[in-house]
Design a protein around this motif. Structure first.
Motif, PDB file in Angstrom:
ATOM      1  N   GLY A 173       0.793  -1.215   0.000  1.00 24.41           N
ATOM      2  CA  GLY A 173       0.000   0.000   0.000  1.00 24.41           C
ATOM      3  C   GLY A 173       0.824   1.263   0.000  1.00 24.41           C
ATOM      4  N   VAL A 174       1.985   1.241  -0.674  1.00 30.71           N
ATOM      5  CA  VAL A 174       2.862   2.406  -0.731  1.00 30.71           C
ATOM      6  C   VAL A 174       3.080   2.805  -2.182  1.00 30.71           C
ATOM      7  CG1 VAL A 174       4.019   1.827   1.417  1.00 30.71           C
ATOM      8  CG2 VAL A 174       4.924   0.933  -0.728  1.00 30.71           C
ATOM      9  N   GLU A 175       3.729   3.963  -2.388  1.00 27.96           N
ATOM     10  CA  GLU A 175       3.923   4.474  -3.735  1.00 27.96           C
ATOM     11  C   GLU A 175       4.897   3.623  -4.546  1.00 27.96           C
ATOM     12  OE1 GLU A 175       5.138   8.476  -3.380  1.00 27.96           O
ATOM     13  OE2 GLU A 175       3.296   9.158  -2.415  1.00 27.96           O
ATOM     14  N   SER A 176       5.962   3.160  -3.896  1.00 29.90           N
ATOM     15  CA  SER A 176       6.973   2.388  -4.615  1.00 29.90           C
ATOM     16  C   SER A 176       7.740   1.525  -3.636  1.00 29.90           C
ATOM     17  CB  SER A 176       7.939   3.310  -5.381  1.00 29.90           C
ATOM     18  OG  SER A 176       8.601   4.171  -4.477  1.00 29.90           O
ATOM     19  N   ALA A 177       8.489   0.571  -4.159  1.00 30.88           N
ATOM     20  CA  ALA A 177       9.293  -0.329  -3.339  1.00 30.88           C
ATOM     21  C   ALA A 177      10.540  -0.702  -4.118  1.00 30.88           C
ATOM     22  CB  ALA A 177       8.506  -1.583  -2.973  1.00 30.88           C
ATOM     23  N   MET A 178      11.613  -1.060  -3.383  1.00 26.95           N
ATOM     24  CA  MET A 178      12.855  -1.534  -3.987  1.00 26.95           C
ATOM     25  C   MET A 178      13.087  -2.973  -3.570  1.00 26.95           C
ATOM     26  SD  MET A 178      15.468   1.710  -3.677  1.00 26.95           S
ATOM     27  CE  MET A 178      15.171   1.928  -1.938  1.00 26.95           C
ATOM     28  N   VAL A 179      13.445  -3.807  -4.509  1.00 25.27           N
ATOM     29  CA  VAL A 179      13.645  -5.222  -4.250  1.00 25.27           C
ATOM     30  C   VAL A 179      15.115  -5.566  -4.470  1.00 25.27           C
ATOM     31  CG1 VAL A 179      13.046  -7.573  -4.934  1.00 25.27           C
ATOM     32  CG2 VAL A 179      11.285  -5.801  -4.915  1.00 25.27           C
ATOM     33  N   PHE A 180      15.715  -6.263  -3.491  1.00 27.91           N
ATOM     34  CA  PHE A 180      17.109  -6.690  -3.578  1.00 27.91           C
ATOM     35  C   PHE A 180      17.171  -8.197  -3.393  1.00 27.91           C
ATOM     36  CE2 PHE A 180      19.035  -2.508  -3.241  1.00 27.91           C
ATOM     37  CZ  PHE A 180      18.071  -1.773  -2.582  1.00 27.91           C
ATOM     38  N   GLY A 181      18.215  -8.801  -3.922  1.00 29.89           N
ATOM     39  CA  GLY A 181      18.487 -10.196  -3.613  1.00 29.89           C
ATOM     40  C   GLY A 181      18.845 -10.330  -2.138  1.00 29.89           C
ATOM     41  N   MET A 182      18.371 -11.397  -1.485  1.00 30.60           N
ATOM     42  CA  MET A 182      18.566 -11.529  -0.046  1.00 30.60           C
ATOM     43  C   MET A 182      20.026 -11.819   0.281  1.00 30.60           C
ATOM     44  SD  MET A 182      16.667 -14.118   2.632  1.00 30.60           S
ATOM     45  CE  MET A 182      17.585 -15.571   2.081  1.00 30.60           C
ATOM     46  N   GLY A 183      20.516 -11.217   1.358  1.00 33.43           N
ATOM     47  CA  GLY A 183      21.872 -11.459   1.810  1.00 33.43           C
ATOM     48  C   GLY A 183      22.256 -10.458   2.873  1.00 33.43           C
ATOM     49  N   PHE A 184      23.301 -10.773   3.651  1.00 31.11           N
ATOM     50  CA  PHE A 184      23.740  -9.892   4.736  1.00 31.11           C
ATOM     51  C   PHE A 184      24.158  -8.537   4.186  1.00 31.11           C
ATOM     52  CE2 PHE A 184      26.152  -8.180   8.177  1.00 31.11           C
ATOM     53  CZ  PHE A 184      25.688  -8.802   9.332  1.00 31.11           C
ATOM     54  N   ALA A 185      24.932  -8.538   3.096  1.00 30.23           N
ATOM     55  CA  ALA A 185      25.419  -7.279   2.530  1.00 30.23           C
ATOM     56  C   ALA A 185      24.289  -6.448   1.940  1.00 30.23           C
ATOM     57  CB  ALA A 185      26.478  -7.559   1.466  1.00 30.23           C
ATOM     58  N   THR A 186      23.194  -7.096   1.548  1.00 25.27           N
ATOM     59  CA  THR A 186      22.052  -6.365   0.997  1.00 25.27           C
ATOM     60  C   THR A 186      21.595  -5.291   1.959  1.00 25.27           C
ATOM     61  OG1 THR A 186      21.310  -8.316  -0.214  1.00 25.27           O
ATOM     62  CG2 THR A 186      19.696  -6.577   0.144  1.00 25.27           C
TER      63      THR A 186
END
Length: 284
Positions: free
Chosen positions: A193-206
């Motif tokens: 329910g937000v304007e936008s989102a960012m998706v990253f590959g999962m990981g500690f450094a992410t």
């Protein structure tokens, strides 16, 4: 893909406040009292016997020294300090075979284990040649079944691999931005329910490396009290002010958010440059 960190701007929270107009109630299965008591008693007994055995080893009464480094290793830097690794030496070594068995199948809901035995107090193991079938998996990050080799996830992954390959071989700023990436981000934003989102590959450094890129000095981070260590480290590296809200408690988060908007930064009371809310999508 597991969304470990979700960034919400202040305006997003203000525009979507109606999502949490009703009290947020969650319930968990309570631990049976008998089970809790027996668990604490077991650890207490093991701890008492651990200190007793340390005392006996110190006075050469205990002949079993396999829980400590070998005599020929005494001139090297010790792997286990007496006090700091009391748990490892006296408790974990007893059950190490339960956590160090090789898996010989897909790590799904159940998997197959290679049976092994030890003759030196679980320092080293030997394989017996027997395989234990269909053991229940209680220690994997395979929450959504992506590691399975059959089923809907495996079929979809195969189809996407044929079409797009196993990697983009570039960053998204150059030639690595796929329509699937944008589609997933729009889907995540719609779900939240937000304007936008960012998706990253999962990981500690992410988390630890990208959070400092999103916020910095003069910014505020509102962090769930049970966030993963990667989120905690990223928040600390960002030099932002950090405030912690109760786990999955929207009332606690809303109170901190209201105070941050009303009062602003400490001393100067200027508005925060950014307000970032950190929380995990899935908890163990």
């Amino acid at each position: 893909i597991v969304l470990m960190g979700i960034a919400l701007q202040v305006c997003h929270a203000a525009c979507n406040g109606e999502l949490y107009s009703r009290p947020f109630i969650e319930s968990f299965e309570e631990t049976p009292m008998l089970l809790a008591v027996l668990t604490y008693m077991s650890y207490g007994i093991l701890t008492i016997f651990g200190y007793l055995r340390d005392f006996m080893r110190e006075w050469k009464i205990e002949k079993c020294h396999t829980a400590r480094e070998r005599e020929e290793q005494k001139d090297f830097v010790p792997l286990y300090q007496d006090f700091e690794n009391f748990y490892t030496r006296n408790i974990y070594m007893r059950i190490r075979d339960s956590w160090n068995r090789p898996i010989c199948s897909v790590p799904g809901a159940t998997f197959d284990l290679v049976e092994c035995s030890s003759n030196d107090y679980n320092w080293t193991f030997e394989y017996t040649g027997r395989v234990v079938k269909d053991v229940i998996n209680l220690g994997s990050y395979n929450y959504l079944g992506f590691a399975e080799n059959t089923g809907a996830c495996a079929t979809a992954a195969g189809e996407v691999t044929v079409k797009f390959g196993v990697g983009v071989a570039s960053t998204r700023q150059e030639m690595g931005n796929l329509d699937r990436h944008e589609e997933l981000e729009k889907l995540a934003a719609s779900f939240l329910g937000v304007e936008s989102a960012m998706v990253f590959g999962m990981g500690f450094a992410t988390n630890s490396m990208n959070i400092p890129a999103l916020v910095g000095k003069g910014c505020l981070i509102l962090s769930d009290e049970l966030n993963h260590a990667s989120l905690v480290l990223g928040a600390r590296l960002s030099s932002s002010t950090i405030r912690v809200f109760k786990h999955n408690n929207m009332q606690s988060l809303e109170k901190l958010l209201r105070d941050a908007i009303v009062h602003g930064q400490p001393r100067t009371h200027r508005p925060w440059k950014k307000i970032l809310i950190l929380m995990e999508g899935i908890y163990r």
